[in-house]
Design an enzyme around this catalytic site. Structure first.
Site, mmCIF file in Angstrom:
data_model
loop_
_atom_site.group_PDB
_atom_site.id
_atom_site.type_symbol
_atom_site.label_atom_id
_atom_site.label_comp_id
_atom_site.label_asym_id
_atom_site.label_seq_id
_atom_site.Cartn_x
_atom_site.Cartn_y
_atom_site.Cartn_z
ATOM 1 N N GLU A 254 36.539 40.926 -5.232
ATOM 2 C CA GLU A 254 36.543 40.532 -6.638
ATOM 3 C C GLU A 254 36.162 41.707 -7.530
ATOM 4 O OE1 GLU A 254 35.246 35.842 -6.379
ATOM 5 O OE2 GLU A 254 33.720 37.340 -6.854
ATOM 6 N N HIS B 113 21.230 42.037 -3.175
ATOM 7 C CA HIS B 113 21.951 40.774 -3.397
ATOM 8 C C HIS B 113 21.143 39.553 -2.989
ATOM 9 C CE1 HIS B 113 25.468 43.146 -4.345
ATOM 10 N NE2 HIS B 113 25.413 43.737 -3.171
ATOM 11 N N LYS C 82 34.346 30.605 0.708
ATOM 12 C CA LYS C 82 34.380 31.053 -0.689
ATOM 13 C C LYS C 82 35.809 31.109 -1.208
ATOM 14 C CE LYS C 82 30.099 33.744 -1.076
ATOM 15 N NZ LYS C 82 29.471 33.385 0.192
ATOM 16 N N ARG D 161 23.480 22.454 -0.392
ATOM 17 C CA ARG D 161 22.150 22.174 0.156
ATOM 18 C C ARG D 161 21.125 22.297 -0.954
ATOM 19 N NH1 ARG D 161 20.235 27.287 -0.141
ATOM 20 N NH2 ARG D 161 21.657 29.004 0.326
#
Length: 674
Positions: free
Chosen positions: A200, A235, A116, A296
């Protein structure tokens, strides 16, 4: 086109890939673990090869064995599905070295987007908007805590190599950061083998909107519009829909262009999804930020298939075979609205704890499997209900793999029609044998926020009052269903001999019959009275109602209670009776009082709510604890679950050690009164 492919996965996605391959005339090879010897995906393929033990690390992640299976069976290509090895750069490279086509992006693209932090650095250079945060390599806890202070709370800690909601923690206060970081890193290490994280700013009312992209080896790349995946728990996605409600054509084009730019920046080939966090600005428009790219096919790809009319697995096979994309950007159009519901083995009222057990009953609404109506014109009229499942009635949901049972997908000419179809399809989905989220999903769909498209990732928390601990089918209606099933079963045993009748007929007066029922921990006595004229009356406590029942065939019964008519489905499994109706479902136990005369609840025992592994104990023998205090952490299906004290007390004994596997109901520790 390939003549034979190996599907390096299991469950519904393996069945899904096999279906398209069969339609294209491509033979398929399944791989399977010990636990999946008789699994549906094994039967769905032309050949099958055993590759190892129950756990994924001993089978579906053993890519050398998978490559051996491909070579031994003469497969030309490997489809990784999603999860497992689908985003494993080393596996993709090994396929190429073995002379096999990896049906997915090039290894370099997987590597570029696999981290990430590295991906965000790449996207920044490509001009794709980013959420403010720290995406570097320094993972010292004190340094990260300082970065969180700089960014400003609330923040989101995310595993750099993560996905699927694992390795992610929202932190509201500085004093909670260290514990959240440690937990996040533990989960990331267990799930992905890498505990590197990034931090973040947490967007306070975020929508999760993703763009489906597709590239070919000839340099072309398109986007197949967006999906809104904002409804999430822990999440992880719960409901996904396409197109995103309220999305303007201008913003759709801008996000699509950003997604294509992201894909082209890494030389992307195949199916991929660029995920964005979006937030509404003052005029109702959306501001969006790059979150990550999944290299994917996504779980939720069927909603894109429904609105575009294109089979994305077919696209994957054609592109991997070196063919150009089946459609140009200008040829792609949106038709109608589609919603997908993930049917999972879990208990929403127990913080979505995963459940295991046998699918004693598995009944779906009328549907098609995997593809559109056979006589539909190029998907302009796709199937109104589709089910993608990798299990059958009688199969077991084990602790070794993901808790998803199936995906229920509906399509409508507009969102309102899709919502109505989804509610009806969930109503007619009957699963008995383990806890599921079906009733919860139906409540989400009916909630004000979802119905009016007031979407963000906190929707479930915002609607908590109507989503959790909600009553199911009224007790008296469920009891009437139990009575209807029992009466019908007894009538079926009658013969022409009048003495075989079991209706309680008497020369004078009526007859009474007792049913001992239990719902949860509460016991109820229901009484069925047959009056002299043959009429029935059902009573529970001081309340009673006139009752009429009629079998409709199979497990269905027509029940009229107090003048109100119900069509009920009743499934009997030993003492357990599950009753499904238009307004919900209820599971009861029909108890034999004599057989249960010696039962007594164990005192002072704290048991495991699901099967799993003990990750940590936060207490030791002799410790005094308060109600709600964290006692232990268990890991099940790659997710951590904290076990808390149900009341104040003193820990007298720990029954397991850290690292031990515990069965559901296993006694973790003993707690005495203080």
């Amino acid at each position: 086109m390939f003549k034979k492919i190996l599907i390096a996965n299991r469950g519904e996605i393996a069945c899904r890939v096999a279906e398209t391959a069969r339609r294209l005339g491509v033979r398929t090879v399944a791989v399977y673990s010990d636990a999946d010897t008789n699994a549906r995906h094994v039967r769905a393929c032309d050949e099958a090869v055993h590759i190892g033990g129950n756990a994924a690390k001993d089978s579906y992640l053993q890519w050398p064995r998978i490559l051996d299976a491909a070579r031994a069976t003469g497969a030309q290509a490997v489809h990784p599905g999603y999860g497992f090895l689908s985003e494993n750069e080393e596996f993709a490279r090994a396929c190429a070295e073995a002379g096999l086509v990896f049906i997915g992006p090039p290894p370099a693209a997987i590597a570029a987007m696999g981290s990430k932090s590295a991906a965000k650095s790449l996207m920044e250079k490509a001009g794709v908007p980013l959420v403010p945060g720290y995406h570097g390599d320094n993972n010292d806890p004190l340094f990260l805590a300082g970065q969180a202070e700089r960014i400003g709370y609330p923040v989101l800690i995310k595993a750099s190599a993560g996905g699927g909601g694992r390795g992610m923690r929202r932190v509201e206060r500085a004093e909670d950061f260290a514990a959240a970081l440690a937990s996040c890193q533990r989960e990331a290490k267990a799930s992905f083998g890498d505990d590197h994280v990034l931090v973040e700013r947490y967007v306070t009312k975020p929508r999760h909107i993703e763009i489906q992209v597709f590239g070919d080896s000839l340099g072309d790349c398109v986007y197949l519009f967006e999906r809104d995946c904002s409804v999430q728990r822990r999440h992880q996605k719960v409901l996904e829909e396409a197109p995103a409600p309220g999305m303007s054509d201008e913003r759709r084009a801008e996000m699509g262009a950003a997604a294509v730019a992201a894909a082209k920046a890494v030389g992307y080939v195949g199916a991929g999804t660029v995920e964005f966090i979006a937030e509404e600005v003052g005029d109702g428009d959306l501001r969006f930020y790059f979150m990550e790219m999944n290299t994917r096919l996504q779980v939720e790809h069927p909603v894109t298939e429904a609105i575009t009319g294109h089979d994305l697995v077919e696209w994957q096979l054609r592109v991997a075979a070196g063919q150009p994309l089946p459609a140009k950007q200008s040829e792609l159009k949106i038709h109608g609205h589609a919603i997908e519901a993930r049917i999972c083995a879990e208990n929403p009222d127990a913080n979505f704890l995963p459940a295991t057990g046998t699918l004693a009953v598995l009944r779906w609404p009328e549907h098609v499997a995997f593809r559109r109506n056979a006589d539909a014109e190029r998907f302009h009229e796709p199937a109104s209900v589709r089910v993608d499942a990798g299990v059958r009635e009688g199969d077991a949901i084990s602790l070794y793999y993901d808790s998803m049972i199936a995906k229920l997908i509906v399509w409508g000419e507009n969102r309102a029609q899709a919502l109505a179809r989804l509610d009806a399809a969930l109503r007619d989905t009957h699963i008995v044998g383990l806890a599921t989220n079906v009733a919860f999903l139906r409540r989400v769909v009916a909630s004000s926020s979802f119905a009016t498209a007031d979407l963000d990732t906190a929707l479930i928390e915002r609607e908590r009052a109507v989503l959790f601990d909600a009553p199911g089918l009224p007790l008296e209606v469920a009891a009437a269903g139990v009575v209807a099933q029992q009466v019908a079963a007894e009538v079926a045993l009658e013969s022409a001999d009048p003495w075989s009748r079991r209706d309680g007929w008497r020369i004078h007066g009526g007859a009474r019959r007792r049913f001992d029922l239990q719902h949860g921990k509460t016991q109820h006595v229901a009484t069925l009275e047959r009056l002299h004229d043959g009429a029935l009356r059902l009573a529970i406590g001081a309340d009673s109602w006139p009752l009429a029942t009629r079998p409709l065939g199979g497990d269905r019964y027509d029940v009229t209670l107090a003048g109100e008519r119900h069509t009920l489905s009743v499934y009997l499994q030993g003492e357990r009776v599950a009753v499904f109706g238009a307004t919900g479902a209820l599971e009861l136990q029909e108890i034999d009082p004599i057989a249960h005369a010696g039962d007594a609840a164990a005192e002072g025992r704290l048991t495991a709510p699901m099967p799993g592994k003990v990750i940590a104990f936060h207490v030791k023998a002799g410790d005094t604890v308060s109600a709600g205090q964290a006692l232990a952490v268990m890991e099940a299906m790659k997710m951590e679950h904290t076990i808390t004290a149900p009341r104040a007390g003193t820990v007298t004994e720990l029954m397991y050690a850290v690292g031990d596997q515990v069965a559901e109901g296993g006694e973790l520790l003993r707690l005495s009164e203080t």
